[in-house]
Design a protein around this motif. Structure first.
Motif, PDB file in Angstrom:
ATOM      1  N   TYR A  36      46.160   9.541  15.937  1.00  0.00           N
ATOM      2  CA  TYR A  36      47.502   9.426  15.370  1.00  0.00           C
ATOM      3  C   TYR A  36      48.428  10.482  15.966  1.00  0.00           C
ATOM      4  CZ  TYR A  36      51.254   9.704  11.943  1.00  0.00           C
ATOM      5  OH  TYR A  36      52.481   9.747  11.342  1.00  0.00           O
ATOM      6  N   ARG A  39      49.249   9.428  19.598  1.00  0.00           N
ATOM      7  CA  ARG A  39      50.242   8.342  19.657  1.00  0.00           C
ATOM      8  C   ARG A  39      51.624   8.829  19.262  1.00  0.00           C
ATOM      9  NH1 ARG A  39      47.292   2.897  17.357  1.00  0.00           N
ATOM     10  NH2 ARG A  39      45.852   2.703  19.079  1.00  0.00           N
ATOM     11  N   GLN A  40      51.678   9.697  18.268  1.00  0.00           N
ATOM     12  CA  GLN A  40      52.965  10.228  17.837  1.00  0.00           C
ATOM     13  C   GLN A  40      53.587  11.096  18.933  1.00  0.00           C
ATOM     14  OE1 GLN A  40      52.596  12.558  14.283  1.00  0.00           O
ATOM     15  NE2 GLN A  40      54.470  11.712  13.429  1.00  0.00           N
ATOM     16  N   ILE A  42      53.050  10.846  22.192  1.00  0.00           N
ATOM     17  CA  ILE A  42      53.489   9.979  23.293  1.00  0.00           C
ATOM     18  C   ILE A  42      54.786   9.269  22.920  1.00  0.00           C
ATOM     19  CG2 ILE A  42      52.904   7.882  24.575  1.00  0.00           C
ATOM     20  CD1 ILE A  42      50.031   8.875  24.657  1.00  0.00           C
ATOM     21  N   SER A  43      54.890   8.797  21.675  1.00  0.00           N
ATOM     22  CA  SER A  43      56.100   8.072  21.275  1.00  0.00           C
ATOM     23  C   SER A  43      57.328   8.973  21.241  1.00  0.00           C
ATOM     24  CB  SER A  43      55.897   7.411  19.915  1.00  0.00           C
ATOM     25  OG  SER A  43      55.804   8.393  18.905  1.00  0.00           O
ATOM     26  N   LYS A  44      57.148  10.267  20.995  1.00  0.00           N
ATOM     27  CA  LYS A  44      58.296  11.177  20.979  1.00  0.00           C
ATOM     28  C   LYS A  44      58.681  11.672  22.359  1.00  0.00           C
ATOM     29  CE  LYS A  44      57.895  12.521  16.251  1.00  0.00           C
ATOM     30  NZ  LYS A  44      57.671  13.554  15.269  1.00  0.00           N
ATOM     31  N   ILE A  46      58.342   9.587  25.169  1.00  0.00           N
ATOM     32  CA  ILE A  46      58.709   8.432  25.999  1.00  0.00           C
ATOM     33  C   ILE A  46      60.208   8.456  26.314  1.00  0.00           C
ATOM     34  CG2 ILE A  46      59.067   5.930  25.910  1.00  0.00           C
ATOM     35  CD1 ILE A  46      56.389   5.627  24.678  1.00  0.00           C
ATOM     36  N   LEU A  73      58.308  -0.302  29.376  1.00  0.00           N
ATOM     37  CA  LEU A  73      57.512   0.448  28.411  1.00  0.00           C
ATOM     38  C   LEU A  73      56.244   1.016  29.046  1.00  0.00           C
ATOM     39  CD1 LEU A  73      57.237   1.373  25.489  1.00  0.00           C
ATOM     40  CD2 LEU A  73      55.974  -0.727  25.039  1.00  0.00           C
ATOM     41  N   ILE A  77      55.413   4.994  29.247  1.00  0.00           N
ATOM     42  CA  ILE A  77      54.204   5.591  28.659  1.00  0.00           C
ATOM     43  C   ILE A  77      53.447   6.396  29.708  1.00  0.00           C
ATOM     44  CG2 ILE A  77      51.925   5.032  27.722  1.00  0.00           C
ATOM     45  CD1 ILE A  77      53.264   2.722  26.223  1.00  0.00           C
ATOM     46  N   ALA A  80      55.275   9.604  30.204  1.00  0.00           N
ATOM     47  CA  ALA A  80      55.090  10.498  29.065  1.00  0.00           C
ATOM     48  C   ALA A  80      53.728  11.177  29.120  1.00  0.00           C
ATOM     49  CB  ALA A  80      55.250   9.721  27.760  1.00  0.00           C
ATOM     50  N   SER A 108      54.061  16.194  18.923  1.00  0.00           N
ATOM     51  CA  SER A 108      54.069  15.270  17.783  1.00  0.00           C
ATOM     52  C   SER A 108      54.912  15.792  16.637  1.00  0.00           C
ATOM     53  CB  SER A 108      52.649  15.003  17.300  1.00  0.00           C
ATOM     54  OG  SER A 108      52.096  16.165  16.729  1.00  0.00           O
ATOM     55  N   LYS A 119      61.707  15.543  29.130  1.00  0.00           N
ATOM     56  CA  LYS A 119      62.393  14.324  28.706  1.00  0.00           C
ATOM     57  C   LYS A 119      63.890  14.576  28.583  1.00  0.00           C
ATOM     58  CE  LYS A 119      62.959  11.297  24.765  1.00  0.00           C
ATOM     59  NZ  LYS A 119      62.567  11.003  23.403  1.00  0.00           N
TER      60      LYS A 119
END
Length: 136
Positions: A36, A39-40, A42-44, A46, A73, A77, A80, A108, A119
């Protein structure tokens, strides 16, 4: 994808050991599921927009423009993950395990980490190059 990008000189088993031990370290520090947190993070990290260089030739002169381009996408990813691993390698720490776990935790939780700085730097470059968007 993270393990394959982290691997050096074909030592995949070592990359897996680092990844799993970093997961144990993340679980001990945050009391959360390491997948978790990954994933968090990576999503922040991207990016929505990337910058590509385009060459325009007029006669003998060649001009190079940086053009902002919306990223797919899968490509975002990949970028990232590359930024997270590069940021963890730049950190000062005793081992890659602690460096990777602290970079993922910081990313995260939206703290100041190297990947988030990268980024923001890319977004600033895309914003500055917005005038060349018609060269896509």
């Amino acid at each position: 994808m993270l393990v394959n990008r982290m691997m050096k000189h074909g030592k995949k088993s070592l990359a897996y050991q680092i990844f799993y031990r970093a997961g144990i370290d993340i679980r001990q520090q945050t009391k959360q599921n390491p997948v978790y947190v990954l994933r968090q993070a990576i999503s922040k990290v991207i990016p929505g927009v990337g910058v590509k260089t385009r060459k325009r030739k007029r006669g003998k002169t060649v001009k190079v423009y940086r053009v902002p381009v919306k990223m797919k996408l899968s490509q975002a990813i990949l970028l990232a993950i590359r930024w997270l691993i590069g940021g963890s390698r730049k950190r000062s720490g005793t081992s890659m395990i602690s460096q990777l776990s602290s970079e993922l935790i910081d990313a995260s939780s939206k703290k100041r980490c190297n990947a988030i700085r990268k980024k923001e730097e890319t977004l600033k470059m895309a914003e500055a190059s917005r005038t060349f968007a018609h060269f896509r």
